[in-house]
Design a protein around this motif. Structure first.
Motif, PDB file in Angstrom:
ATOM      1  N   GLY A  11       0.909   2.615   5.098  1.00 15.12           N
ATOM      2  CA  GLY A  11       0.736   2.259   6.511  1.00 15.12           C
ATOM      3  C   GLY A  11      -0.399   1.296   6.793  1.00 15.12           C
ATOM      4  O   GLY A  11      -0.742   1.082   7.953  1.00 15.12           O
TER       5      GLY A  11
ATOM      6  N   CYS B 265      -0.987  -2.099   5.136  1.00 15.77           N
ATOM      7  CA  CYS B 265      -0.930  -3.543   4.863  1.00 15.77           C
ATOM      8  C   CYS B 265       0.075  -4.308   5.719  1.00 15.77           C
ATOM      9  O   CYS B 265      -0.086  -5.493   5.961  1.00 15.77           O
ATOM     10  CB  CYS B 265      -0.610  -3.773   3.384  1.00 15.77           C
ATOM     11  N   GLY B 266       1.140  -3.665   6.140  1.00 15.92           N
ATOM     12  CA  GLY B 266       2.136  -4.320   6.991  1.00 15.92           C
ATOM     13  C   GLY B 266       3.210  -5.081   6.243  1.00 15.92           C
ATOM     14  O   GLY B 266       4.074  -5.712   6.854  1.00 15.92           O
TER      15      GLY B 266
ATOM     16  N   CYS C  55       0.800  -1.233   0.000  1.00 12.01           N
ATOM     17  CA  CYS C  55       0.000   0.000   0.000  1.00 12.01           C
ATOM     18  C   CYS C  55       0.827   1.275   0.000  1.00 12.01           C
ATOM     19  O   CYS C  55       0.344   2.324  -0.433  1.00 12.01           O
ATOM     20  CB  CYS C  55      -0.919   0.013   1.217  1.00 12.01           C
ATOM     21  N   ASN C  56       2.045   1.242   0.541  1.00  9.77           N
ATOM     22  CA  ASN C  56       2.871   2.451   0.665  1.00  9.77           C
ATOM     23  C   ASN C  56       2.205   3.470   1.585  1.00  9.77           C
ATOM     24  O   ASN C  56       2.545   4.648   1.551  1.00  9.77           O
ATOM     25  CB  ASN C  56       3.095   3.078  -0.726  1.00  9.77           C
TER      26      ASN C  56
ATOM     27  N   CYS D  34       5.779  -4.030   4.731  1.00  5.90           N
ATOM     28  CA  CYS D  34       7.114  -3.400   4.722  1.00  5.90           C
ATOM     29  C   CYS D  34       7.748  -3.334   6.110  1.00  5.90           C
ATOM     30  O   CYS D  34       8.636  -2.519   6.348  1.00  5.90           O
ATOM     31  CB  CYS D  34       7.010  -1.993   4.133  1.00  5.90           C
TER      32      CYS D  34
ATOM     33  N   CYS E 237       7.488   2.240   5.023  1.00  5.70           N
ATOM     34  CA  CYS E 237       6.778   3.290   4.265  1.00  5.70           C
ATOM     35  C   CYS E 237       6.427   4.479   5.146  1.00  5.70           C
ATOM     36  O   CYS E 237       5.925   5.482   4.647  1.00  5.70           O
ATOM     37  CB  CYS E 237       5.530   2.741   3.586  1.00  5.70           C
TER      38      CYS E 237
HETATM   39 FE1  FES Z   1       1.773  -1.228   3.401  1.00  7.91          FE
HETATM   40 FE2  FES Z   1       4.030  -0.143   4.392  1.00  7.91          FE
HETATM   41  S1  FES Z   1       3.635  -0.853   2.379  1.00  7.91           S
HETATM   42  S2  FES Z   1       2.254  -0.715   5.455  1.00  7.91           S
END
Ligand code: FES
Length: 339
Positions: A40, A42-43, A37-38, A45, A77
């Protein structure tokens, strides 16, 4: 110039200035931190900080569980470095960007309203608009904390056009700003492309696109690209779109502009929340969009390549239906989790 970030236990290092997040800087330099998602949500990263210091832009991001926080995990992200740092993160080849993301200035050209609360916004950059159909951009809006992810609805082009189908959210300060404050000629900063739910023309299967709400944006990009690409000659391209009421169904206008080459484009729509009066005026199906897919494709579901985007309940229902109920292999399913 920037801070030196080293990935613990590997030869990978990259530089990150204090305007960039660790994730975006890594991807710009081809270091494959996994992400979806870039934003915050989806988790994907998550990382651990081994040494050095970072600024956490959103400590309460929904992707971080209390357990993650206790263990000191952070989101690449949502972190900017404030010193050189060593991070522990699992790199994954599939995150390697086909097109490395870059920042552009874009000028706002205008919007066309598609429904009462959804519109297609148009911008132009000096540089060509290079992305893969289905990808998204991060838009930075003046006075609004944190960039917002919006998927492109058009196809890549040399003239630098970037289009986004955006829904006005009653509680959303970013969409409210875009609908009420943005003026033609305004210049914004855009950072793109991101995302892995992009069209794979080399996979020789019929294509199924499923969307709800502004999830129509990346799906329209995929439909526009596939219907104009000779590699899809003789393939079927299905577009399933679900809205709450008949007023949400804007696909006829959008599809009227498409002249498919040889591919066959089939569009099916449904509304989910029709009261008795609406049911009288709506001749199509009244059900959720995943039910519409199931009614239409039935046992043939494992034969297709899937791309989908929409609100969380919709994407979860689609995922469950495809993977659990119809045993569609995971490799045939493309979506970016934003929640
Ligand atoms: Fe989804 Fe960082 S890319 S939380």
């Amino acid at each position: 110039m920037g801070y030196k970030i080293t990935v613990d236990g590997s030869d990978n290092e990259f530089s990150c200035d204090d305007r960039d997040t660790l994730l975006r800087a890594a991807l710009r330099q081809g270091v494959t931190i996994p992400y979806e998602c870039n934003s915050g949500g989806c988790g994907s990263c998550k990382f651990e900080l081994v040494s050095g210091e970072v600024e956490d832009l959103w400590p309460d991001a929904p992707a971080l569980t209390p357990r993650d926080k206790r263990k000191g995990k952070k989101l690449a992200c949502q972190c900017r470095p404030v010193s050189d740092a060593v991070i522990k993160v699992r790199l994954e080849d599939h995150a390697a960007p086909e097109i490395r993301p870059n920042r552009f200035k874009v000028r706002y050209l205008g919007r066309r309203d598609l429904t009462a609360d959804m519109a297609e916004f148009r911008f132009q950059s000096d540089a060509p608009a290079r992305f893969l159909p289905g990808q998204f951009a991060m838009l930075s809006l003046p006075g609004i904390q944190g960039d917002r992810a919006y998927s492109m609805s058009n196809i890549p082009n040399e003239a630098g056009y970037w289009q986004f189908i955006i829904k006005r959210m009653p509680e959303g300060n970013a969409s409210t700003w875009l609908f009420s404050e943005l003026k033609e000629g305004d210049v914004l900063e855009l950072d793109a492309p991101y995302g892995q739910a992009y069209l794979r023309p080399e996979i020789e299967r019929d294509v199924v696109c499923i969307a709800g709400g502004s999830g129509l944006s990346p799906v329209m990009s995929i439909v526009r690209a596939a219907t104009g690409d000779s590699r899809f000659a003789d393939r079927k391209i299905y577009l399933f779109y679900g809205g709450r009421t008949p007023g949400d169904i804007c696909t006829p206008e959008l599809l009227s502009e498409i002249e498919p080459l040889d591919a066959q484009l089939i569009c099916e729509t449904a509304i989910s929340d029709a009261d008795a009066a609406t049911r009288e005026s709506w001749e199509g199906p009244c059900c959720f969009v995943h039910e519409l897919v199931e009614q239409t494709l039935g046992d043939r579901m494992p034969e297709f390549e899937y791309y989908f985007c929409g609100p969380a309940p919709m994407t979860e229902a689609v995922q469950r239906m495809l993977m659990i109920e119809h045993k569609v292999p995971f490799e045939q399913i493309h979506f970016d989790r934003f929640f």
